[in-house]
Design a protein around this motif. Structure first.
Motif, PDB file in Angstrom:
ATOM      1  N   LEU A   1       0.855  -1.192   0.000  1.00  0.00           N
ATOM      2  CA  LEU A   1       0.000   0.000   0.000  1.00  0.00           C
ATOM      3  C   LEU A   1       0.887   1.236   0.000  1.00  0.00           C
ATOM      4  CD1 LEU A   1      -2.979   0.941   0.264  1.00  0.00           C
ATOM      5  CD2 LEU A   1      -2.562   1.061   2.723  1.00  0.00           C
ATOM      6  N   PHE A   2       0.578   2.200  -0.867  1.00  0.00           N
ATOM      7  CA  PHE A   2       1.412   3.401  -0.961  1.00  0.00           C
ATOM      8  C   PHE A   2       0.582   4.665  -1.069  1.00  0.00           C
ATOM      9  CE2 PHE A   2       0.901   2.013  -5.409  1.00  0.00           C
ATOM     10  CZ  PHE A   2       0.525   3.196  -6.039  1.00  0.00           C
ATOM     11  N   GLU A   3       1.262   5.791  -0.848  1.00  0.00           N
ATOM     12  CA  GLU A   3       0.714   7.130  -1.088  1.00  0.00           C
ATOM     13  C   GLU A   3       1.703   7.893  -1.959  1.00  0.00           C
ATOM     14  OE1 GLU A   3      -1.843   8.432   2.829  1.00  0.00           O
ATOM     15  OE2 GLU A   3       0.265   8.986   2.760  1.00  0.00           O
ATOM     16  N   ALA A   4       1.171   8.795  -2.759  1.00  0.00           N
ATOM     17  CA  ALA A   4       2.014   9.645  -3.593  1.00  0.00           C
ATOM     18  C   ALA A   4       1.210  10.866  -4.005  1.00  0.00           C
ATOM     19  CB  ALA A   4       2.493   8.887  -4.830  1.00  0.00           C
ATOM     20  N   THR A   5       1.902  11.825  -4.584  1.00  0.00           N
ATOM     21  CA  THR A   5       1.277  13.020  -5.144  1.00  0.00           C
ATOM     22  C   THR A   5       1.680  13.104  -6.605  1.00  0.00           C
ATOM     23  OG1 THR A   5       1.467  14.135  -3.011  1.00  0.00           O
ATOM     24  CG2 THR A   5       1.053  15.531  -4.927  1.00  0.00           C
ATOM     25  N   ILE A   6       0.710  13.486  -7.437  1.00  0.00           N
ATOM     26  CA  ILE A   6       0.978  13.726  -8.853  1.00  0.00           C
ATOM     27  C   ILE A   6       0.253  15.007  -9.237  1.00  0.00           C
ATOM     28  CG2 ILE A   6       0.633  12.918 -11.217  1.00  0.00           C
ATOM     29  CD1 ILE A   6       0.732  10.110 -10.185  1.00  0.00           C
ATOM     30  N   ALA A   7       1.003  15.972  -9.718  1.00  0.00           N
ATOM     31  CA  ALA A   7       0.430  17.244 -10.161  1.00  0.00           C
ATOM     32  C   ALA A   7      -0.504  17.826  -9.099  1.00  0.00           C
ATOM     33  CB  ALA A   7      -0.301  17.068 -11.490  1.00  0.00           C
ATOM     34  N   GLY A   8      -0.083  17.752  -7.857  1.00  0.00           N
ATOM     35  CA  GLY A   8      -0.862  18.325  -6.765  1.00  0.00           C
ATOM     36  C   GLY A   8      -2.008  17.456  -6.270  1.00  0.00           C
ATOM     37  N   LYS A   9      -2.225  16.329  -6.896  1.00  0.00           N
ATOM     38  CA  LYS A   9      -3.305  15.410  -6.492  1.00  0.00           C
ATOM     39  C   LYS A   9      -2.729  14.289  -5.646  1.00  0.00           C
ATOM     40  CE  LYS A   9      -6.465  17.353  -9.081  1.00  0.00           C
ATOM     41  NZ  LYS A   9      -7.463  18.203  -8.524  1.00  0.00           N
ATOM     42  N   ARG A  10      -3.282  14.091  -4.484  1.00  0.00           N
ATOM     43  CA  ARG A  10      -2.843  13.006  -3.596  1.00  0.00           C
ATOM     44  C   ARG A  10      -3.561  11.734  -3.997  1.00  0.00           C
ATOM     45  NH1 ARG A  10       1.536  12.409  -1.077  1.00  0.00           N
ATOM     46  NH2 ARG A  10       1.416  11.126   0.757  1.00  0.00           N
ATOM     47  N   LEU A  11      -2.838  10.628  -4.016  1.00  0.00           N
ATOM     48  CA  LEU A  11      -3.485   9.358  -4.313  1.00  0.00           C
ATOM     49  C   LEU A  11      -2.971   8.286  -3.374  1.00  0.00           C
ATOM     50  CD1 LEU A  11      -1.451   7.261  -6.002  1.00  0.00           C
ATOM     51  CD2 LEU A  11      -1.934   8.843  -7.823  1.00  0.00           C
ATOM     52  N   THR A  12      -3.783   7.274  -3.223  1.00  0.00           N
ATOM     53  CA  THR A  12      -3.424   6.067  -2.488  1.00  0.00           C
ATOM     54  C   THR A  12      -3.503   4.930  -3.488  1.00  0.00           C
ATOM     55  OG1 THR A  12      -4.405   6.947  -0.475  1.00  0.00           O
ATOM     56  CG2 THR A  12      -4.018   4.579  -0.533  1.00  0.00           C
ATOM     57  N   GLY A  13      -2.575   4.002  -3.379  1.00  0.00           N
ATOM     58  CA  GLY A  13      -2.581   2.888  -4.311  1.00  0.00           C
ATOM     59  C   GLY A  13      -2.032   1.636  -3.676  1.00  0.00           C
ATOM     60  N   CYS A  14      -2.074   0.580  -4.449  1.00  0.00           N
ATOM     61  CA  CYS A  14      -1.546  -0.691  -3.984  1.00  0.00           C
ATOM     62  C   CYS A  14      -0.887  -1.410  -5.148  1.00  0.00           C
ATOM     63  CB  CYS A  14      -2.657  -1.550  -3.391  1.00  0.00           C
ATOM     64  SG  CYS A  14      -2.029  -2.969  -2.474  1.00  0.00           S
ATOM     65  N   ASP A  15       0.327  -1.879  -4.901  1.00  0.00           N
ATOM     66  CA  ASP A  15       1.025  -2.763  -5.829  1.00  0.00           C
ATOM     67  C   ASP A  15       0.710  -4.187  -5.399  1.00  0.00           C
ATOM     68  OD1 ASP A  15       2.269  -0.571  -7.035  1.00  0.00           O
ATOM     69  OD2 ASP A  15       4.091  -0.766  -5.832  1.00  0.00           O
ATOM     70  N   PHE A  16       0.074  -4.948  -6.272  1.00  0.00           N
ATOM     71  CA  PHE A  16      -0.195  -6.361  -6.026  1.00  0.00           C
ATOM     72  C   PHE A  16       0.838  -7.145  -6.817  1.00  0.00           C
ATOM     73  CE2 PHE A  16      -4.302  -4.324  -5.341  1.00  0.00           C
ATOM     74  CZ  PHE A  16      -4.655  -4.850  -4.106  1.00  0.00           C
TER      75      PHE A  16
END
Length: 136
Positions: A72-87
């Motif tokens: 499970l990760f968090e990151a920002t792209i172009a000012g947008k925060r996102l949460t994601g998951c690498d399976f």
């Protein structure tokens, strides 16, 4: 999965690539079809390193058999925060042979899609160059 996680956290593209099986299949959160093969997967991961800001893993979940992992990760792209998951699934050699990413919310996924679209010509070129190097 510690080796891959450490490579990502160090932003070490070569170490990330070394964790991939030759027959890895990458499934993107923003593209319809999966991308088969190490050259394109490694190029996509390098593109992601270029577009993700403030990337960090939050949690790691591993199956008892040691072949399936969720990061499970968090990151920002172009000012947008996102949460994601690498399976991730690893083969008998301990290399990633299945790599699927999911992200949320929609605004983050949209920002990711736009940022990766800008990278895609370079990603394709890097993958073609890697295949050509392997053929030599």
């Amino acid at each position: 999965m510690q080796r891959f996680r450490a490579a990502v956290e160090a932003r070490d593209a070569a170490a990330m690539e070394a964790c991939l099986a030759d027959d890895v299949v990458f499934t993107s959160p923003v593209a319809f079809r999966p991308y088969p093969g190490k050259p394109i997967t490694a190029a996509i991961l390098r593109g992601v390193l270029r577009v993700f800001e403030d990337f960090r893993y939050l949690r790691e979940i591993n199956d008892a058999g040691g072949h399936d992992h969720a990061l499970l990760f968090e990151a920002t792209i172009a000012g947008k925060r996102l949460t994601g998951c690498d399976f991730l699934h690893v083969n008998a050699d301990g290399l990633i042979d299945d790599f699927m990413v999911m992200v949320r919310p929609l605004s983050g996924a949209t920002a990711l899609a736009a940022a990766m679209a800008e990278q895609f010509e370079r990603i394709q070129r890097e993958a073609v160059e890697a295949v050509a190097r392997e053929a030599r």
